[in-house]
Design a protein around this motif. Sequence first.
Motif, PDB file in Angstrom:
ATOM      1  N   SER A 145       1.587   7.287 -17.018  1.00  8.87           N
ATOM      2  CA  SER A 145       0.575   8.323 -17.198  1.00  8.87           C
ATOM      3  C   SER A 145       0.264   8.490 -18.680  1.00  8.87           C
ATOM      4  O   SER A 145       1.138   8.345 -19.533  1.00  8.87           O
ATOM      5  CB  SER A 145       1.054   9.644 -16.604  1.00  8.87           C
ATOM      6  OG  SER A 145       2.214  10.072 -17.260  1.00  8.87           O
ATOM      7  N   PRO A 146      -0.981   8.809 -18.995  1.00 10.04           N
ATOM      8  CA  PRO A 146      -1.362   8.973 -20.401  1.00 10.04           C
ATOM      9  C   PRO A 146      -0.680  10.192 -21.013  1.00 10.04           C
ATOM     10  O   PRO A 146      -0.352  11.150 -20.321  1.00 10.04           O
ATOM     11  CB  PRO A 146      -2.877   9.158 -20.337  1.00 10.04           C
ATOM     12  CG  PRO A 146      -3.152   9.617 -18.961  1.00 10.04           C
ATOM     13  CD  PRO A 146      -2.089   9.025 -18.090  1.00 10.04           C
ATOM     14  N   PHE A 147      -0.462  10.142 -22.334  1.00 12.13           N
ATOM     15  CA  PHE A 147       0.202  11.244 -23.015  1.00 12.13           C
ATOM     16  C   PHE A 147      -0.680  12.485 -23.045  1.00 12.13           C
ATOM     17  O   PHE A 147      -0.222  13.587 -22.804  1.00 12.13           O
ATOM     18  CB  PHE A 147       0.590  10.833 -24.438  1.00 12.13           C
ATOM     19  CG  PHE A 147       1.308  11.922 -25.172  1.00 12.13           C
ATOM     20  CD1 PHE A 147       2.634  12.184 -24.891  1.00 12.13           C
ATOM     21  CD2 PHE A 147       0.668  12.692 -26.120  1.00 12.13           C
ATOM     22  CE1 PHE A 147       3.318  13.190 -25.552  1.00 12.13           C
ATOM     23  CE2 PHE A 147       1.332  13.701 -26.776  1.00 12.13           C
ATOM     24  CZ  PHE A 147       2.663  13.950 -26.499  1.00 12.13           C
ATOM     25  N   TRP A 148      -1.952  12.325 -23.357  1.00 19.45           N
ATOM     26  CA  TRP A 148      -2.850  13.472 -23.501  1.00 19.45           C
ATOM     27  C   TRP A 148      -3.524  13.808 -22.183  1.00 19.45           C
ATOM     28  O   TRP A 148      -4.683  13.508 -21.970  1.00 19.45           O
ATOM     29  CB  TRP A 148      -3.898  13.222 -24.586  1.00 19.45           C
ATOM     30  CG  TRP A 148      -3.292  13.298 -25.936  1.00 19.45           C
ATOM     31  CD1 TRP A 148      -3.072  12.272 -26.796  1.00 19.45           C
ATOM     32  CD2 TRP A 148      -2.797  14.469 -26.580  1.00 19.45           C
ATOM     33  NE1 TRP A 148      -2.476  12.727 -27.937  1.00 19.45           N
ATOM     34  CE2 TRP A 148      -2.291  14.076 -27.828  1.00 19.45           C
ATOM     35  CE3 TRP A 148      -2.713  15.811 -26.226  1.00 19.45           C
ATOM     36  CZ2 TRP A 148      -1.731  14.981 -28.729  1.00 19.45           C
ATOM     37  CZ3 TRP A 148      -2.155  16.707 -27.106  1.00 19.45           C
ATOM     38  CH2 TRP A 148      -1.673  16.284 -28.346  1.00 19.45           C
ATOM     39  N   THR A 149      -2.789  14.421 -21.295  1.00 20.97           N
ATOM     40  CA  THR A 149      -3.353  14.911 -20.047  1.00 20.97           C
ATOM     41  C   THR A 149      -4.134  16.194 -20.352  1.00 20.97           C
ATOM     42  O   THR A 149      -3.951  16.802 -21.413  1.00 20.97           O
ATOM     43  CB  THR A 149      -2.238  15.219 -19.034  1.00 20.97           C
ATOM     44  OG1 THR A 149      -1.384  16.221 -19.579  1.00 20.97           O
ATOM     45  CG2 THR A 149      -1.437  13.972 -18.712  1.00 20.97           C
ATOM     46  N   PRO A 150      -5.014  16.636 -19.458  1.00 24.68           N
ATOM     47  CA  PRO A 150      -5.769  17.864 -19.721  1.00 24.68           C
ATOM     48  C   PRO A 150      -4.882  19.087 -19.973  1.00 24.68           C
ATOM     49  O   PRO A 150      -5.185  19.907 -20.839  1.00 24.68           O
ATOM     50  CB  PRO A 150      -6.606  18.047 -18.452  1.00 24.68           C
ATOM     51  CG  PRO A 150      -6.770  16.670 -17.920  1.00 24.68           C
ATOM     52  CD  PRO A 150      -5.502  15.950 -18.266  1.00 24.68           C
ATOM     53  N   LEU A 151      -3.759  19.188 -19.253  1.00 24.30           N
ATOM     54  CA  LEU A 151      -2.862  20.321 -19.461  1.00 24.30           C
ATOM     55  C   LEU A 151      -2.238  20.275 -20.859  1.00 24.30           C
ATOM     56  O   LEU A 151      -2.142  21.301 -21.541  1.00 24.30           O
ATOM     57  CB  LEU A 151      -1.772  20.334 -18.401  1.00 24.30           C
ATOM     58  CG  LEU A 151      -0.771  21.484 -18.495  1.00 24.30           C
ATOM     59  CD1 LEU A 151      -1.479  22.825 -18.306  1.00 24.30           C
ATOM     60  CD2 LEU A 151       0.327  21.320 -17.474  1.00 24.30           C
ATOM     61  N   ARG A 152      -1.824  19.094 -21.301  1.00 25.15           N
ATOM     62  CA  ARG A 152      -1.243  18.977 -22.648  1.00 25.15           C
ATOM     63  C   ARG A 152      -2.290  19.251 -23.717  1.00 25.15           C
ATOM     64  O   ARG A 152      -1.973  19.830 -24.749  1.00 25.15           O
ATOM     65  CB  ARG A 152      -0.642  17.597 -22.839  1.00 25.15           C
ATOM     66  CG  ARG A 152       0.665  17.439 -22.120  1.00 25.15           C
ATOM     67  CD  ARG A 152       1.322  16.141 -22.475  1.00 25.15           C
ATOM     68  NE  ARG A 152       2.610  16.050 -21.805  1.00 25.15           N
ATOM     69  CZ  ARG A 152       3.271  14.933 -21.677  1.00 25.15           C
ATOM     70  NH1 ARG A 152       2.790  13.807 -22.160  1.00 25.15           N
ATOM     71  NH2 ARG A 152       4.433  14.925 -21.054  1.00 25.15           N
ATOM     72  N   ARG A 153      -3.515  18.834 -23.501  1.00 24.71           N
ATOM     73  CA  ARG A 153      -4.587  19.140 -24.468  1.00 24.71           C
ATOM     74  C   ARG A 153      -4.803  20.640 -24.570  1.00 24.71           C
ATOM     75  O   ARG A 153      -4.948  21.187 -25.660  1.00 24.71           O
ATOM     76  CB  ARG A 153      -5.887  18.464 -24.040  1.00 24.71           C
ATOM     77  CG  ARG A 153      -5.911  17.006 -24.286  1.00 24.71           C
ATOM     78  CD  ARG A 153      -7.248  16.429 -23.882  1.00 24.71           C
ATOM     79  NE  ARG A 153      -7.211  14.987 -24.017  1.00 24.71           N
ATOM     80  CZ  ARG A 153      -7.990  14.162 -23.372  1.00 24.71           C
ATOM     81  NH1 ARG A 153      -8.887  14.631 -22.528  1.00 24.71           N
ATOM     82  NH2 ARG A 153      -7.892  12.880 -23.561  1.00 24.71           N
ATOM     83  N   TYR A 154      -4.822  21.310 -23.420  1.00 28.60           N
ATOM     84  CA  TYR A 154      -5.017  22.762 -23.406  1.00 28.60           C
ATOM     85  C   TYR A 154      -3.887  23.464 -24.151  1.00 28.60           C
ATOM     86  O   TYR A 154      -4.118  24.345 -24.973  1.00 28.60           O
ATOM     87  CB  TYR A 154      -5.085  23.251 -21.950  1.00 28.60           C
ATOM     88  CG  TYR A 154      -5.157  24.750 -21.828  1.00 28.60           C
ATOM     89  CD1 TYR A 154      -6.345  25.426 -22.071  1.00 28.60           C
ATOM     90  CD2 TYR A 154      -4.026  25.483 -21.504  1.00 28.60           C
ATOM     91  CE1 TYR A 154      -6.409  26.807 -21.980  1.00 28.60           C
ATOM     92  CE2 TYR A 154      -4.074  26.857 -21.403  1.00 28.60           C
ATOM     93  CZ  TYR A 154      -5.270  27.523 -21.642  1.00 28.60           C
ATOM     94  OH  TYR A 154      -5.319  28.875 -21.556  1.00 28.60           O
ATOM     95  N   ARG A 155      -2.631  23.062 -23.872  1.00 30.93           N
ATOM     96  CA  ARG A 155      -1.483  23.700 -24.541  1.00 30.93           C
ATOM     97  C   ARG A 155      -1.461  23.393 -26.032  1.00 30.93           C
ATOM     98  O   ARG A 155      -1.091  24.236 -26.836  1.00 30.93           O
ATOM     99  CB  ARG A 155      -0.182  23.264 -23.888  1.00 30.93           C
ATOM    100  CG  ARG A 155      -0.061  23.804 -22.502  1.00 30.93           C
ATOM    101  CD  ARG A 155       1.336  24.244 -22.195  1.00 30.93           C
ATOM    102  NE  ARG A 155       1.400  24.832 -20.868  1.00 30.93           N
ATOM    103  CZ  ARG A 155       2.228  24.443 -19.931  1.00 30.93           C
ATOM    104  NH1 ARG A 155       3.079  23.476 -20.169  1.00 30.93           N
ATOM    105  NH2 ARG A 155       2.222  25.035 -18.764  1.00 30.93           N
ATOM    106  N   ALA A 156      -1.826  22.177 -26.415  1.00 31.74           N
ATOM    107  CA  ALA A 156      -1.879  21.834 -27.842  1.00 31.74           C
ATOM    108  C   ALA A 156      -2.937  22.682 -28.542  1.00 31.74           C
ATOM    109  O   ALA A 156      -2.716  23.182 -29.651  1.00 31.74           O
ATOM    110  CB  ALA A 156      -2.185  20.343 -28.020  1.00 31.74           C
ATOM    111  N   GLY A 157      -4.085  22.873 -27.900  1.00 28.22           N
ATOM    112  CA  GLY A 157      -5.124  23.734 -28.476  1.00 28.22           C
ATOM    113  C   GLY A 157      -4.663  25.177 -28.568  1.00 28.22           C
ATOM    114  O   GLY A 157      -4.905  25.864 -29.570  1.00 28.22           O
TER     115      GLY A 157
END
Length: 153
Positions: free
Chosen positions: A24-36
């Motif tokens: 699975s890719p590292f930058w999933t939508p959930l991880r992008r949201y949490r990083a933001g």
Amino acid sequence: MRRRRRVRGYSTSRTDQGTVRFRSPFWTPLRRYRAGEWTVNVLIALTLWWCWSGAAAAVFLVLELVRSIRRAHFVDVGRFTAGVYLVRRDNYPAFFAVGFARYGPEANAKRSGLQVVVGRLSLIVCAMLPRDEWADFQHRAAEREALRKDGAR
């Protein structure tokens, strides 16, 4: 020529030829949201540090960390445990409550520690077992460990 015997559903080699492994890719939508979300939180903390003090920024970051908890986390130190967990949605408490944790579900069970509830988040510090039962528990745990080591040899 020797034939390999194949069992249905199992391969004789470690991986079949041509097997594609999906990572699975590292930058999933959930991880992008949490990083933001954390980027915004750090910017707010830096602004607090610049306007008021480092203590205000640290308190803000700790409160945001506690607020962002999604699953239970506990730390055991000897006979005691401390942790946070989410209260079930069907059992909402008051917005803020302070109370005692107990050793059992009974109303007359002994108190084991302190519990603070803020919204759905419950922070708890308590003893896992009463003092008189703790020595017996440690003795039984040592016996189990000795049996396990003897059985492994």
